[in-house]
Design a protein around this motif. Structure first.
Motif, PDB file in Angstrom:
ATOM      1  N   ASP A 127       0.821  -1.213   0.000  1.00 33.73           N
ATOM      2  CA  ASP A 127       0.000   0.000   0.000  1.00 33.73           C
ATOM      3  C   ASP A 127       0.855   1.262   0.000  1.00 33.73           C
ATOM      4  O   ASP A 127       0.464   2.288  -0.559  1.00 33.73           O
ATOM      5  CB  ASP A 127      -0.941  -0.007   1.192  1.00 33.73           C
ATOM      6  CG  ASP A 127      -2.057  -1.039   1.048  1.00 33.73           C
ATOM      7  OD1 ASP A 127      -2.326  -1.461  -0.094  1.00 33.73           O
ATOM      8  OD2 ASP A 127      -2.652  -1.427   2.073  1.00 33.73           O
ATOM      9  N   SER A 131       0.739   4.250  -2.815  1.00 33.71           N
ATOM     10  CA  SER A 131       0.101   5.403  -2.180  1.00 33.71           C
ATOM     11  C   SER A 131       0.231   6.637  -3.065  1.00 33.71           C
ATOM     12  O   SER A 131       1.285   6.886  -3.656  1.00 33.71           O
ATOM     13  CB  SER A 131       0.747   5.676  -0.815  1.00 33.71           C
ATOM     14  OG  SER A 131       0.284   6.896  -0.284  1.00 33.71           O
ATOM     15  N   SER A 134      -2.610  10.918  -0.748  1.00 30.76           N
ATOM     16  CA  SER A 134      -3.879  11.527  -0.367  1.00 30.76           C
ATOM     17  C   SER A 134      -4.159  11.272   1.111  1.00 30.76           C
ATOM     18  O   SER A 134      -3.540  10.428   1.759  1.00 30.76           O
ATOM     19  CB  SER A 134      -5.019  10.947  -1.202  1.00 30.76           C
ATOM     20  OG  SER A 134      -5.206   9.567  -0.887  1.00 30.76           O
ATOM     21  N   GLU A 135      -5.141  12.013   1.613  1.00 33.33           N
ATOM     22  CA  GLU A 135      -5.510  11.844   3.013  1.00 33.33           C
ATOM     23  C   GLU A 135      -5.980  10.416   3.288  1.00 33.33           C
ATOM     24  O   GLU A 135      -5.681   9.840   4.337  1.00 33.33           O
ATOM     25  CB  GLU A 135      -6.605  12.844   3.381  1.00 33.33           C
ATOM     26  CG  GLU A 135      -7.007  12.812   4.847  1.00 33.33           C
ATOM     27  CD  GLU A 135      -8.026  13.867   5.205  1.00 33.33           C
ATOM     28  OE1 GLU A 135      -8.551  13.824   6.332  1.00 33.33           O
ATOM     29  OE2 GLU A 135      -8.299  14.735   4.348  1.00 33.33           O
ATOM     30  N   LEU A 136      -6.706   9.834   2.338  1.00 28.66           N
ATOM     31  CA  LEU A 136      -7.186   8.465   2.502  1.00 28.66           C
ATOM     32  C   LEU A 136      -6.020   7.484   2.560  1.00 28.66           C
ATOM     33  O   LEU A 136      -5.990   6.586   3.415  1.00 28.66           O
ATOM     34  CB  LEU A 136      -8.132   8.092   1.354  1.00 28.66           C
ATOM     35  CG  LEU A 136      -8.653   6.651   1.364  1.00 28.66           C
ATOM     36  CD1 LEU A 136      -9.451   6.371   2.639  1.00 28.66           C
ATOM     37  CD2 LEU A 136      -9.523   6.390   0.119  1.00 28.66           C
ATOM     38  N   SER A 137      -5.036   7.658   1.668  1.00 30.55           N
ATOM     39  CA  SER A 137      -3.875   6.763   1.665  1.00 30.55           C
ATOM     40  C   SER A 137      -3.096   6.863   2.965  1.00 30.55           C
ATOM     41  O   SER A 137      -2.666   5.853   3.535  1.00 30.55           O
ATOM     42  CB  SER A 137      -2.957   7.097   0.485  1.00 30.55           C
ATOM     43  OG  SER A 137      -3.567   6.789  -0.743  1.00 30.55           O
ATOM     44  N   ARG A 138      -2.925   8.080   3.444  1.00 33.17           N
ATOM     45  CA  ARG A 138      -2.180   8.276   4.686  1.00 33.17           C
ATOM     46  C   ARG A 138      -2.932   7.669   5.867  1.00 33.17           C
ATOM     47  O   ARG A 138      -2.335   7.044   6.748  1.00 33.17           O
ATOM     48  CB  ARG A 138      -1.939   9.767   4.919  1.00 33.17           C
ATOM     49  CG  ARG A 138      -0.998  10.397   3.902  1.00 33.17           C
ATOM     50  CD  ARG A 138      -0.956  11.917   4.047  1.00 33.17           C
ATOM     51  NE  ARG A 138      -0.410  12.310   5.332  1.00 33.17           N
ATOM     52  CZ  ARG A 138       0.876  12.458   5.597  1.00 33.17           C
ATOM     53  NH1 ARG A 138       1.774  12.244   4.635  1.00 33.17           N
ATOM     54  NH2 ARG A 138       1.292  12.842   6.790  1.00 33.17           N
ATOM     55  N   ALA A 139      -4.260   7.831   5.887  1.00 36.57           N
ATOM     56  CA  ALA A 139      -5.059   7.270   6.980  1.00 36.57           C
ATOM     57  C   ALA A 139      -5.010   5.749   6.947  1.00 36.57           C
ATOM     58  O   ALA A 139      -4.913   5.096   7.995  1.00 36.57           O
ATOM     59  CB  ALA A 139      -6.496   7.773   6.888  1.00 36.57           C
ATOM     60  N   LEU A 140      -5.078   5.174   5.755  1.00 38.41           N
ATOM     61  CA  LEU A 140      -5.013   3.719   5.628  1.00 38.41           C
ATOM     62  C   LEU A 140      -3.700   3.188   6.188  1.00 38.41           C
ATOM     63  O   LEU A 140      -3.676   2.234   6.985  1.00 38.41           O
ATOM     64  CB  LEU A 140      -5.168   3.322   4.162  1.00 38.41           C
ATOM     65  CG  LEU A 140      -4.961   1.822   3.850  1.00 38.41           C
ATOM     66  CD1 LEU A 140      -5.999   0.968   4.546  1.00 38.41           C
ATOM     67  CD2 LEU A 140      -4.985   1.595   2.335  1.00 38.41           C
ATOM     68  N   HIS A 143      -3.476   3.474  10.087  1.00 36.92           N
ATOM     69  CA  HIS A 143      -4.252   2.468  10.807  1.00 36.92           C
ATOM     70  C   HIS A 143      -3.657   1.069  10.623  1.00 36.92           C
ATOM     71  O   HIS A 143      -3.702   0.240  11.544  1.00 36.92           O
ATOM     72  CB  HIS A 143      -5.713   2.508  10.366  1.00 36.92           C
ATOM     73  CG  HIS A 143      -6.478   3.633  10.979  1.00 36.92           C
ATOM     74  ND1 HIS A 143      -6.428   4.926  10.510  1.00 36.92           N
ATOM     75  CD2 HIS A 143      -7.294   3.676  12.065  1.00 36.92           C
ATOM     76  CE1 HIS A 143      -7.177   5.711  11.264  1.00 36.92           C
ATOM     77  NE2 HIS A 143      -7.720   4.977  12.213  1.00 36.92           N
ATOM     78  N   GLN A 144      -3.061   0.807   9.472  1.00 37.56           N
ATOM     79  CA  GLN A 144      -2.386  -0.473   9.291  1.00 37.56           C
ATOM     80  C   GLN A 144      -1.205  -0.605  10.252  1.00 37.56           C
ATOM     81  O   GLN A 144      -0.976  -1.673  10.837  1.00 37.56           O
ATOM     82  CB  GLN A 144      -1.910  -0.608   7.836  1.00 37.56           C
ATOM     83  CG  GLN A 144      -3.021  -0.887   6.853  1.00 37.56           C
ATOM     84  CD  GLN A 144      -2.515  -0.877   5.421  1.00 37.56           C
ATOM     85  OE1 GLN A 144      -1.727  -0.006   5.029  1.00 37.56           O
ATOM     86  NE2 GLN A 144      -2.961  -1.830   4.632  1.00 37.56           N
TER      87      GLN A 144
END
Length: 295
Positions: A127, A131, A134-140, A143-144
């Protein structure tokens, strides 16, 4: 000097050990560094404790800890780096395991634990490679990483709780805020307890007195400065609150069995062998060394 850092555009960075520049000298990391050995056998040293590594060996270095890579031919690993701010606020992650420099750093997971951790790290690497920042990629990714750390924490012995544990956690936090204070009386005053209470808590939780806990942490910081800077020994002592170089020398020798100069010399006499280059992986390899060795 700092060994590894996550790139400024990513919450987490990943690389193969073989893709990183080889470093014989000890390096200090600003970020969390998680290493999963994948190929061959070698060694890795965290805060001057050397761990034998084979496929599946898992290491977790906290911010501020000093790394020394063995550099053995044929030894490879996946390396993750992420700053403390990456982690979301998750109560299941005990503060003492995330920040304590004396917390466990090496595991050899087996069975389902090993499978889960290997899969988790592999997914983080995949991931991260795709990546887009984006904010979504960073959040994913954040959390991983939190899930990965919870899996690692689950491998550690249960964290003891209670008044003594809380008091020693507070003591360690105070030491980390300013590692130049050596008087247990000062810490007891800050924590609103007696020296006797603080000492008793230390003995209950660690088998060491509060004074020993403070001195061990100061000695560790002295090792870190001696290993990763070119500061004169006397200046290292001054930075740690010793007015006289002779007092620092006696303290360091008592805690480590070596004079400061002899400790620094042992690091220079045993550099890691050069790593043998081989085919590069598909991981992004953005973990980079920072500035040259300085104070």
């Amino acid at each position: 000097m700092v060994l590894l850092r996550a790139s400024p555009t990513a919450a987490v960075d990943a690389a193969r050990l073989s893709d990183l520049p080889a470093h014989a000298a000890p390096q200090r990391a600003r970020d969390h560094v998680v290493i999963l050995a994948s190929t061959g056998q070698g060694t890795h040293t965290i805060d001057f404790v050397t761990h034998a590594c084979r496929p599946g060996t898992l290491l977790w270095g906290r911010p501020g800890q000093v790394h020394q890579f063995g550099g053995q031919a044929g030894f490879d690993a996946t390396v993750l780096a992420f700053p403390p701010a990456t982690l979301p606020a998750l109560p299941p992650l005990p503060v003492r395991l995330v920040t304590d420099p004396t917390a466990p750093t090496c595991w050899q997971p087996a069975g389902e634990d090993e499978e889960a951790i290997v899969a988790e790290i592999a997914q983080i690497a995949v991931d991260r490679a795709r990546s887009d920042g984006s904010e979504l990629s960073r959040a994913l990714l954040a959390h991983q990483v939190a899930v990965l750390l919870m899996r690692i924490v689950a491998l550690a012995p249960p964290v003891r709780s209670g008044p003594a544990a809380d008091l020693i956690d507070q003591l360690r936090a105070e030491i980390e805020r300013d590692v130049t204070h050596r008087r247990v009386e000062d810490y007891a005053e800050r924590l609103g307890c007696s020296v006797r209470t603080l000492t008793r808590a230390g003995l209950v939780m660690t088998g060491r007195s509060a004074k020993q806990i403070v001195d061990e942490r100061i000695a560790l910081e002295a090792k870190r400065l001696l290993a990763t800077s070119t500061l004169p020994v006397a200046e290292v002592g001054r930075r740690l609150g010793f007015d006289e170089p002779t007092n620092f020398g006696r303290f360091f020798a008592r805690e480590t069995g070596l004079t400061p100069g002899a400790f620094r010399a042992t690091l220079l006499r045993s550099p890691a062998p050069p790593r043998v280059p081989h085919q590069r992986s598909s991981l992004p390899g953005r973990l980079t060394p920072l500035t040259p060795r300085t104070a």
